[in-house]
Design a protein around this motif. Sequence first.
Motif, PDB file in Angstrom:
ATOM      1  N   ALA A  14     -26.961  15.631 -35.077  1.00 17.92           N
ATOM      2  CA  ALA A  14     -26.867  16.464 -33.875  1.00 17.92           C
ATOM      3  C   ALA A  14     -28.058  17.392 -33.738  1.00 17.92           C
ATOM      4  CB  ALA A  14     -25.572  17.279 -33.903  1.00 17.92           C
ATOM      5  N   LEU A  15     -28.640  17.810 -34.865  1.00 21.57           N
ATOM      6  CA  LEU A  15     -29.726  18.791 -34.833  1.00 21.57           C
ATOM      7  C   LEU A  15     -31.106  18.192 -35.085  1.00 21.57           C
ATOM      8  CD1 LEU A  15     -28.024  21.742 -36.766  1.00 21.57           C
ATOM      9  CD2 LEU A  15     -28.388  21.554 -34.310  1.00 21.57           C
ATOM     10  N   ASN A  16     -31.178  16.886 -35.325  1.00 21.68           N
ATOM     11  CA  ASN A  16     -32.490  16.339 -35.702  1.00 21.68           C
ATOM     12  C   ASN A  16     -33.474  16.281 -34.549  1.00 21.68           C
ATOM     13  OD1 ASN A  16     -31.471  14.190 -34.257  1.00 21.68           O
ATOM     14  ND2 ASN A  16     -31.800  12.663 -35.865  1.00 21.68           N
ATOM     15  N   THR A  17     -33.032  16.525 -33.313  1.00 21.58           N
ATOM     16  CA  THR A  17     -33.954  16.566 -32.185  1.00 21.58           C
ATOM     17  C   THR A  17     -34.444  17.977 -31.882  1.00 21.58           C
ATOM     18  OG1 THR A  17     -32.119  16.770 -30.625  1.00 21.58           O
ATOM     19  CG2 THR A  17     -32.893  14.544 -31.113  1.00 21.58           C
ATOM     20  N   VAL A  18     -33.944  18.963 -32.613  1.00 23.79           N
ATOM     21  CA  VAL A  18     -34.327  20.355 -32.376  1.00 23.79           C
ATOM     22  C   VAL A  18     -35.615  20.657 -33.143  1.00 23.79           C
ATOM     23  CG1 VAL A  18     -33.656  22.773 -32.633  1.00 23.79           C
ATOM     24  CG2 VAL A  18     -31.939  21.050 -32.022  1.00 23.79           C
ATOM     25  N   PRO A  19     -36.682  21.078 -32.476  1.00 23.81           N
ATOM     26  CA  PRO A  19     -37.930  21.366 -33.189  1.00 23.81           C
ATOM     27  C   PRO A  19     -37.757  22.533 -34.149  1.00 23.81           C
ATOM     28  CG  PRO A  19     -38.044  22.163 -30.929  1.00 23.81           C
ATOM     29  CD  PRO A  19     -36.787  21.362 -31.030  1.00 23.81           C
ATOM     30  N   GLY A  20     -38.471  22.454 -35.279  1.00 22.87           N
ATOM     31  CA  GLY A  20     -38.419  23.522 -36.265  1.00 22.87           C
ATOM     32  C   GLY A  20     -37.337  23.377 -37.291  1.00 22.87           C
ATOM     33  N   VAL A  21     -36.438  22.393 -37.121  1.00 27.94           N
ATOM     34  CA  VAL A  21     -35.297  22.223 -38.016  1.00 27.94           C
ATOM     35  C   VAL A  21     -35.559  21.092 -39.003  1.00 27.94           C
ATOM     36  CG1 VAL A  21     -32.862  21.584 -38.158  1.00 27.94           C
ATOM     37  CG2 VAL A  21     -33.634  23.140 -36.370  1.00 27.94           C
ATOM     38  N   HIS A  22     -35.358  21.380 -40.285  1.00 21.09           N
ATOM     39  CA  HIS A  22     -35.495  20.374 -41.349  1.00 21.09           C
ATOM     40  C   HIS A  22     -34.169  20.306 -42.097  1.00 21.09           C
ATOM     41  CE1 HIS A  22     -37.076  19.321 -45.610  1.00 21.09           C
ATOM     42  NE2 HIS A  22     -36.772  18.217 -44.951  1.00 21.09           N
ATOM     43  N   ILE A  23     -33.572  19.114 -42.132  1.00 16.62           N
ATOM     44  CA  ILE A  23     -32.272  18.932 -42.779  1.00 16.62           C
ATOM     45  C   ILE A  23     -32.418  17.962 -43.937  1.00 16.62           C
ATOM     46  CG2 ILE A  23     -29.874  18.237 -42.468  1.00 16.62           C
ATOM     47  CD1 ILE A  23     -30.092  18.933 -39.558  1.00 16.62           C
TER      48      ILE A  23
END
Length: 727
Positions: A79-88
């Motif tokens: 869900a969050l992998n398209t948000v820039p700046g986020v590394h999971i």
Amino acid sequence: MIKKPMMGMAALILTMPAFAAEQASQQIAASEANEENVVADKVKVTSILPDRLEAVPGSFNVVDEKELESRRPFSVTEALNTVPGVHIVGENAFGLGINIGMRGLDPRRTSRTLLMEDGVPLFLSPYADPAAHYTTPLDRVSRIEVVKGSGQTLYGPQTVGGMINFVTKPVPKEFQASVMAIIGNNNFSGGHVNIGTGGDWGGIMLDAVNRKGDGIRKNHDFEINELTLKGQLNLDDRNTLIAKVGWYEENSSVSETGLGAVEYAEDKYQAPTGKNDSFHYERKSLQLQHIFQINNRAKLSTQFYYVDNDRASFRQINSTSNTTGRSTLSNCPSGVASANLANADLCGGRWRPREFEYWGVEPRLDISHSLFGVESDAVIGFRYHREDSARDQYRINDPRGQNLGHAMANGIHHEDLRIDVKSLAYYAQNTFYLGNWTLTPGLRVEDYEKNINVVRSEGGPQGFKDRNSETVWLPGIGTSWNGIANTTVFAGIHRGFAPPRPDRDINFEDLAGQAAISRTKAEKSTNTEIGIRSSYFKGSTFEATLFNIDFDEIVIQESAGRFINGGKSQHTGIELAGRIDFGTVYDTPHNFYVMGSYTNVFTAKFKKDTDQTTSGNRLPYAPRDIATVNFGYSHPIGIDARIGVDYVSQQYVDAENSRVQSLSGEEGLIPSYTLLNASVTYRPVGSKATFFVSGHNLADKEYLISRVDGMVAGRSRQVFGGVRYDF
């Protein structure tokens, strides 16, 4: 005890809402006497973003319900992998124990990013143990808000990286119900039931969620269950009560231990003690809100929350060996070869039962005013917060000790640590509207006290107590300019803060009859950014942000379970994101679209030589490049299909920037990797049924994801499909 000098601040906070509300009431009394009493909220009850998004003086991203339904992400990770700046770092199959890092910060258990549900922290213990073992199931989410820039003064602690808020679905205004079933490979299955009703009086809604399947590694099966009851009662035109009660349970065999280099080469998906390791987690929560809409320019909301976390984990592996490249069993009976993992059933291990309880109350005033001769929106409030936690550890050499009750009755009580936290937080923020400009100064004051009672450590009674308290002032200011249609240029600077964790204040290995402290200092940062977001061109949106984070005393992991301050560090980079809908551009129902995001953290380095760090070395788990690109097609007949790739560049895993892999697997690079994903959603026109299929890592790429406690592989191919029916 909370310090007395802060009482003056408390008095100011308590006085300002009443004064501001009185002034606002006087300003509108004459001109709006005949208007309806019920007004729209200036700030949503459960949102951390205001309604006027164009005025937000910093970077943010929203993953809305439409996006969640069209993409059908497997977990929060997707869900969050398209948000820039986020590394999971996806160590677990379903996003259990999520690891999210913002802008080059270490993702381990998301400890530097404030996770919230409807504005309430989700950690085990927000001050004492900010570890993310729970995130809101996406079935209950209407949107996900990611805030990285200025304006974070309203929330805390743990804001050096940013905030992520899961906004849950509101109670319905009439009867509604839905049921969803999903199934996939790796024995994955799940279901979700939602039923609710409502009217002018309010509403009530019940959610039930189940997910189960096999984990990334063998013998790492899991099952989660959750029940949530949410209700709203409209007492009159001005007063509303909202209540939410939740229960969540996880039972899994997922262990935090990794593999040695030899084991990983043999079978990267093996979990030698997975059939015996276990993790049980139970979470109970309560959230109550009273909203008093004073008039059509002011709202006073008072929130109470209570969370009880109870977790117990059992593991048989202490570490991986740097001489054999294999895992080493611990707590085995005399004569059992601990390096022989076939003997796991003959050994005991370590149980770590822990309890975390926290609660708080927070009154807050949102008001539109012109006290300074300028149209403004202000937020003023404070929060009183309490935490109590108990950390225990039992070790036993008897295989019967794989049962917690037997271990507690017959094992050695190695650790008994009690922590309580008291915190007062005060905040005030005002947005001035100056034509095409906005100016938003804010201030948050964190005043906290932590008391640590080491009843027992490493098998011996200690009777040691320690106290740690601090008052931290966290100012911020941001500005935005909207002089171009559908475009916002913004800039801001604010102080970030992560209090020291009590479990890191004590070096248990050094405690031998005498109390010894290895205290880590609080992490404080100066965060600056400048950027632009725009939908100026028809059918397109884009954003670009240049950011910089300067740390005063970053905390790094020196070795497994041991943390130290690494001195000053710097994170600088750029974030890009955009989407083009060609159907909108060319006015056709056949909408081919492309969307993507890119993060380049070109600087993520230590700035000071210490005994553990070298100036100029890159920070651990800070990939330079993260990118995602999706190509899709949608049509009004109800179809949405997309295919995309996710890319993460190589990473160092330690302060020494080691490149050669050690036999333990804890040193060496993490190579770059690229993953292929796709999804298809179809809801026929006029139908109440939605059909969907989603796949992740479709090429079944084998890749390394972490070396924290040994080598851990990323998830193999996962495909699932399902149907949802709305009544």
